[in-house]
Design a protein around this motif. Structure first.
Motif, PDB file in Angstrom:
ATOM      1  N   UNK A 122       0.835  -1.211   0.000  1.00 15.29           N
ATOM      2  CA  UNK A 122       0.000   0.000   0.000  1.00 15.29           C
ATOM      3  C   UNK A 122       0.867   1.257   0.000  1.00 15.29           C
ATOM      4  N   UNK A 123       1.904   1.278   0.846  1.00 15.43           N
ATOM      5  CA  UNK A 123       2.786   2.449   0.896  1.00 15.43           C
ATOM      6  C   UNK A 123       3.545   2.626  -0.411  1.00 15.43           C
ATOM      7  N   UNK A 124       4.005   1.516  -1.001  1.00 17.92           N
ATOM      8  CA  UNK A 124       4.724   1.583  -2.267  1.00 17.92           C
ATOM      9  C   UNK A 124       3.833   2.125  -3.370  1.00 17.92           C
ATOM     10  N   UNK A 125       2.595   1.654  -3.424  1.00 17.20           N
ATOM     11  CA  UNK A 125       1.681   2.099  -4.470  1.00 17.20           C
ATOM     12  C   UNK A 125       1.328   3.577  -4.302  1.00 17.20           C
ATOM     13  N   UNK A 126       1.125   4.017  -3.078  1.00 14.81           N
ATOM     14  CA  UNK A 126       0.818   5.432  -2.846  1.00 14.81           C
ATOM     15  C   UNK A 126       1.984   6.318  -3.262  1.00 14.81           C
ATOM     16  N   UNK A 127       3.206   5.880  -2.965  1.00  9.08           N
ATOM     17  CA  UNK A 127       4.377   6.669  -3.351  1.00  9.08           C
ATOM     18  C   UNK A 127       4.524   6.723  -4.868  1.00  9.08           C
ATOM     19  N   UNK A 128       4.362   5.542  -5.527  1.00 13.19           N
ATOM     20  CA  UNK A 128       4.476   5.511  -6.987  1.00 13.19           C
ATOM     21  C   UNK A 128       3.378   6.334  -7.644  1.00 13.19           C
ATOM     22  N   UNK A 129       2.172   6.276  -7.083  1.00 17.92           N
ATOM     23  CA  UNK A 129       1.060   7.043  -7.648  1.00 17.92           C
ATOM     24  C   UNK A 129       1.303   8.538  -7.494  1.00 17.92           C
ATOM     25  N   UNK A 130       1.843   8.931  -6.349  1.00 17.61           N
ATOM     26  CA  UNK A 130       2.134  10.357  -6.120  1.00 17.61           C
ATOM     27  C   UNK A 130       3.207  10.849  -7.086  1.00 17.61           C
ATOM     28  N   UNK A 131       4.248  10.033  -7.309  1.00 17.15           N
ATOM     29  CA  UNK A 131       5.311  10.424  -8.237  1.00 17.15           C
ATOM     30  C   UNK A 131       4.798  10.525  -9.671  1.00 17.15           C
ATOM     31  N   UNK A 132       3.828   9.642 -10.027  1.00 13.28           N
ATOM     32  CA  UNK A 132       3.310   9.625 -11.398  1.00 13.28           C
ATOM     33  C   UNK A 132       2.111  10.548 -11.574  1.00 13.28           C
TER      34      UNK A 132
END
Length: 205
Positions: A122-132
């Motif tokens: 969940x944390x990884x996906x939120x970070x990747x989504x924020x960067x993209x």
């Protein structure tokens, strides 16, 4: 491997008892085998108990192991069946299926490790989504995608991430084997049907 067709439960019992005794005495040309080295696999606990009583009446020593738990009731067997269904294209995996595999004997994770994996994903996906600059996907969707497409590295560098990748590779290998073997099996089936056709070959006069 040999097969037999029985017209009734009593006939089935007789066939099983005969084969067990023949194997025990070495009447099939092989070395005699101890009773304890043989087993009868049943579909249900009720059938296992019925066969145990019937075999005992046929002077075949019997005992129902593991409290009468049959194979399909073992979690490891259920997980293997799900993997096989997936490989054969009979049933696609859902996120809950993947989590069940991870928390089972094949995945080897305890509930705490599964929760940690979900949290890290969940944390990884939120970070990747924020960067993209996009919406974050649901954690279950990310887990299912990682299972369906295992990369060269785990989704997250943890025991849970490595277990997820390993299960994904197992499932992918099963699909690959099915894709290779299935066409040959279909061709063999057609050849067998032609050989067994009543119109094949010359007719007698």
């Amino acid at each position: 491997m040999r097969f037999a067709t029985a017209a009734s439960p009593s006939e089935q019992l007789g066939i099983i008892a005969h084969r067990l005794r023949a194997r025990h005495l070495g009447l099939d040309g092989r070395e005699p085998l101890r009773w304890g080295r043989m087993a009868v696999v049943c579909r249900s606990r009720t059938e296992a108990s019925r066969l145990a009583r019937g075999l005992a009446a046929h002077q075949v020593p019997t005992g129902v192991t593991a409290g009468g738990i049959v194979l399909r009731e073992h979690r490891a067997v259920r997980n293997l069946i799900r993997l096989l269904q997936h490989a054969l294209g009979l049933a696609a995996f859902s996120a809950s299926d993947v989590l069940d595999l991870l928390a089972g004997p094949i995945g080897g994770l305890d509930p705490v490790a599964v929760r940690r994996l979900r949290g890290a994903v969940m944390l990884l996906e939120r970070r990747d989504a924020s960067d993209a600059g996009r919406e974050a996907r649901a954690t279950d969707d990310v887990l299912l995608d990682a299972f369906a497409h295992p990369g060269t590295e785990p989704l997250v560098d943890s025991r849970g991430g490595r277990a997820l990748r390993r299960l994904g590779r197992i499932a992918a290998a099963g699909r690959t084997i099915t894709a290779v073997v299935a066409p040959h099996a279909r061709r063999c089936g057609r050849c067998g049907a032609r050989r067994n056709s009543p119109t094949n070959g010359r007719s007698g006069r």
